[in-house]
Design a protein around this motif. Structure first.
Motif, PDB file in Angstrom:
ATOM      1  N   ALA A 128      46.589 -28.463 -24.324  1.00  2.77           N
ATOM      2  CA  ALA A 128      46.224 -29.636 -25.108  1.00  2.77           C
ATOM      3  C   ALA A 128      44.715 -29.798 -25.223  1.00  2.77           C
ATOM      4  N   ALA A 129      43.984 -29.630 -24.147  1.00  2.65           N
ATOM      5  CA  ALA A 129      42.527 -29.796 -24.181  1.00  2.65           C
ATOM      6  C   ALA A 129      41.884 -28.714 -25.031  1.00  2.65           C
ATOM      7  N   HIS A 130      42.307 -27.485 -24.796  1.00  2.00           N
ATOM      8  CA  HIS A 130      41.761 -26.367 -25.587  1.00  2.00           C
ATOM      9  C   HIS A 130      42.126 -26.536 -27.058  1.00  2.00           C
ATOM     10  N   GLN A 131      43.336 -26.991 -27.267  1.00  2.00           N
ATOM     11  CA  GLN A 131      43.801 -27.186 -28.634  1.00  2.00           C
ATOM     12  C   GLN A 131      43.005 -28.285 -29.335  1.00  2.00           C
ATOM     13  N   SER A 132      42.704 -29.377 -28.651  1.00  2.00           N
ATOM     14  CA  SER A 132      41.965 -30.463 -29.292  1.00  2.00           C
ATOM     15  C   SER A 132      40.560 -30.016 -29.679  1.00  2.00           C
ATOM     16  N   LEU A 133      39.901 -29.223 -28.811  1.00  2.00           N
ATOM     17  CA  LEU A 133      38.582 -28.685 -29.173  1.00  2.00           C
ATOM     18  C   LEU A 133      38.686 -27.742 -30.370  1.00  2.00           C
ATOM     19  N   ALA A 134      39.691 -26.887 -30.342  1.00  2.00           N
ATOM     20  CA  ALA A 134      39.884 -25.946 -31.448  1.00  2.00           C
ATOM     21  C   ALA A 134      40.211 -26.696 -32.733  1.00  2.00           C
ATOM     22  N   VAL A 135      40.998 -27.751 -32.613  1.00  2.00           N
ATOM     23  CA  VAL A 135      41.354 -28.543 -33.787  1.00  2.00           C
ATOM     24  C   VAL A 135      40.117 -29.212 -34.360  1.00  2.00           C
ATOM     25  N   VAL A 136      39.277 -29.768 -33.501  1.00  2.00           N
ATOM     26  CA  VAL A 136      38.045 -30.405 -33.972  1.00  2.00           C
ATOM     27  C   VAL A 136      37.167 -29.377 -34.678  1.00  2.00           C
ATOM     28  N   GLU A 137      37.021 -28.193 -34.095  1.00  2.00           N
ATOM     29  CA  GLU A 137      36.224 -27.134 -34.734  1.00  2.00           C
ATOM     30  C   GLU A 137      36.823 -26.745 -36.086  1.00  2.00           C
ATOM     31  N   LEU A 138      38.138 -26.613 -36.083  1.00  2.00           N
ATOM     32  CA  LEU A 138      38.792 -26.231 -37.327  1.00  2.00           C
ATOM     33  C   LEU A 138      38.663 -27.321 -38.395  1.00  2.00           C
ATOM     34  N   LYS A 139      38.759 -28.576 -37.959  1.00  2.00           N
ATOM     35  CA  LYS A 139      38.577 -29.672 -38.915  1.00  2.00           C
ATOM     36  C   LYS A 139      37.170 -29.645 -39.495  1.00  2.00           C
ATOM     37  N   ASN A 140      36.181 -29.386 -38.628  1.00  2.00           N
ATOM     38  CA  ASN A 140      34.797 -29.288 -39.114  1.00  2.00           C
ATOM     39  C   ASN A 140      34.644 -28.136 -40.090  1.00  2.00           C
ATOM     40  N   GLU A 141      35.209 -26.998 -39.739  1.00  2.00           N
ATOM     41  CA  GLU A 141      35.132 -25.838 -40.632  1.00  2.00           C
ATOM     42  C   GLU A 141      35.870 -26.118 -41.944  1.00  2.00           C
ATOM     43  N   THR A 142      37.021 -26.787 -41.824  1.00  2.00           N
ATOM     44  CA  THR A 142      37.788 -27.121 -43.018  1.00  2.00           C
ATOM     45  C   THR A 142      36.989 -28.064 -43.919  1.00  2.00           C
ATOM     46  N   SER A 143      36.343 -29.041 -43.315  1.00  2.00           N
ATOM     47  CA  SER A 143      35.522 -29.972 -44.103  1.00  2.00           C
ATOM     48  C   SER A 143      34.389 -29.230 -44.796  1.00  2.00           C
ATOM     49  N   GLU A 144      33.739 -28.338 -44.065  1.00  2.00           N
ATOM     50  CA  GLU A 144      32.654 -27.553 -44.665  1.00  2.00           C
ATOM     51  C   GLU A 144      33.181 -26.690 -45.810  1.00  2.00           C
ATOM     52  N   LEU A 145      34.335 -26.085 -45.578  1.00  2.00           N
ATOM     53  CA  LEU A 145      34.913 -25.245 -46.636  1.00  2.00           C
ATOM     54  C   LEU A 145      35.293 -26.076 -47.858  1.00  2.00           C
ATOM     55  N   ARG A 146      35.789 -27.275 -47.646  1.00  2.00           N
ATOM     56  CA  ARG A 146      36.122 -28.142 -48.781  1.00  2.00           C
ATOM     57  C   ARG A 146      34.866 -28.512 -49.564  1.00  2.00           C
ATOM     58  N   VAL A 147      33.791 -28.815 -48.842  1.00  2.00           N
ATOM     59  CA  VAL A 147      32.527 -29.151 -49.509  1.00  2.00           C
ATOM     60  C   VAL A 147      32.037 -27.946 -50.320  1.00  2.00           C
ATOM     61  N   LYS A 148      32.090 -26.762 -49.704  1.00  2.00           N
ATOM     62  CA  LYS A 148      31.651 -25.546 -50.408  1.00  2.00           C
ATOM     63  C   LYS A 148      32.538 -25.269 -51.618  1.00  2.00           C
ATOM     64  N   THR A 149      33.835 -25.475 -51.442  1.00  2.00           N
ATOM     65  CA  THR A 149      34.757 -25.251 -52.559  1.00  2.00           C
ATOM     66  C   THR A 149      34.473 -26.224 -53.697  1.00  2.00           C
ATOM     67  N   THR A 150      34.189 -27.462 -53.354  1.00  2.00           N
ATOM     68  CA  THR A 150      33.857 -28.461 -54.381  1.00  2.00           C
ATOM     69  C   THR A 150      32.582 -28.066 -55.117  1.00  2.00           C
ATOM     70  N   ARG A 151      31.584 -27.635 -54.358  1.00  2.00           N
ATOM     71  CA  ARG A 151      30.330 -27.190 -54.995  1.00  2.00           C
ATOM     72  C   ARG A 151      30.577 -26.001 -55.914  1.00  2.00           C
ATOM     73  N   LEU A 152      31.363 -25.066 -55.414  1.00  2.00           N
ATOM     74  CA  LEU A 152      31.663 -23.887 -56.236  1.00  2.00           C
ATOM     75  C   LEU A 152      32.442 -24.277 -57.492  1.00  2.00           C
ATOM     76  N   GLN A 153      33.358 -25.192 -57.345  1.00  2.00           N
ATOM     77  CA  GLN A 153      34.122 -25.632 -58.518  1.00  2.00           C
ATOM     78  C   GLN A 153      33.203 -26.300 -59.534  1.00  2.00           C
ATOM     79  N   ASN A 154      32.275 -27.110 -59.047  1.00  2.00           N
ATOM     80  CA  ASN A 154      31.304 -27.751 -59.951  1.00  2.00           C
ATOM     81  C   ASN A 154      30.435 -26.694 -60.634  1.00  2.00           C
TER      82      ASN A 154
END
Length: 187
Positions: free
Chosen positions: A86-112
């Motif tokens: 659970a602890a390792h998973q929560s850290l990994a989830v937070v990292e993945l959420k951050n990466e996902t957010s960054e990827l969404r921002v990049k995807t939005t920029r690319l789409q624009n």
């Protein structure tokens, strides 16, 4: 990846500058009888269109790669959610959420960026169609002028021949009159 984005952005700026000479508010529409649209302009336009198509293709590939990375990250999140630590998973989830957010921002920029390039491509394509139409109209005018000059030359030749025939007839009439006068004077 950032370097690639900078290169693409720089390419977009260069393409915008390259096709500025074809905008009607910068070059004006050539008047009838002039040939302001040269082969050089047409080749430059087709080169710019080719470069833009290539950049659009690269951007689409890059967006697909980002989408695949996003799917992978989402799958990893699902896998982590189903895991034991659970602890390792929560850290990994937070990292993945951050990466996902960054990827969404990049995807939005690319789409624009893609939308902007698509609009520019459509504009260039419309201008190309207008230029093709103008080129065809100029070729038609050249053909009409050539045909008119041939017709005028034929009329001029015909007139020249009729004047020459008239002059020969006048000379013959004058000669006949001189012969008549000569014969009357002898009598």
């Amino acid at each position: 990846m950032v370097l690639t984005m900078h290169l693409r952005f720089l390419s977009c700026i260069i393409l915008t500058a390259c096709h500025g000479f074809l905008l009607t508010n910068k070059t004006g529409i050539p008047s009838v009888g002039t040939s302001a649209f040269t082969d050089y302009h047409y080749l430059m336009l087709t080169d710019a269109l080719g470069a833009q198509k290539q950049l659009l293709s690269q951007m689409e590939t890059f967006v697909l790669q980002l989408q695949n990375q996003l799917k992978t990250v989402n799958q990893e999140v699902k896998d982590l959610k189903s895991g034991n630590s659970a602890a390792h998973q929560s850290l990994a989830v937070v990292e993945l959420k951050n990466e996902t957010s960054e990827l969404r921002v990049k995807t939005t920029r690319l789409q624009n960026s893609y939308d902007i390039l698509q609009k520019k491509f459509d504009t260039i394509q419309n201008e190309n169609n207008v230029l093709k139409h103008d080129n065809a109209a100029l070729k038609s005018q050249i053909t009409d002028s050539h045909n008119l000059s041939i017709h005028t030359k034929q009329q001029l030749d015909s007139l020249t021949h009729s004047i020459a025939a008239s002059n020969i007839q006048n000379v013959t009439t004058i000669q006949s009159n001189v012969d008549t006068l000569t014969s009357q004077v002898k009598v």
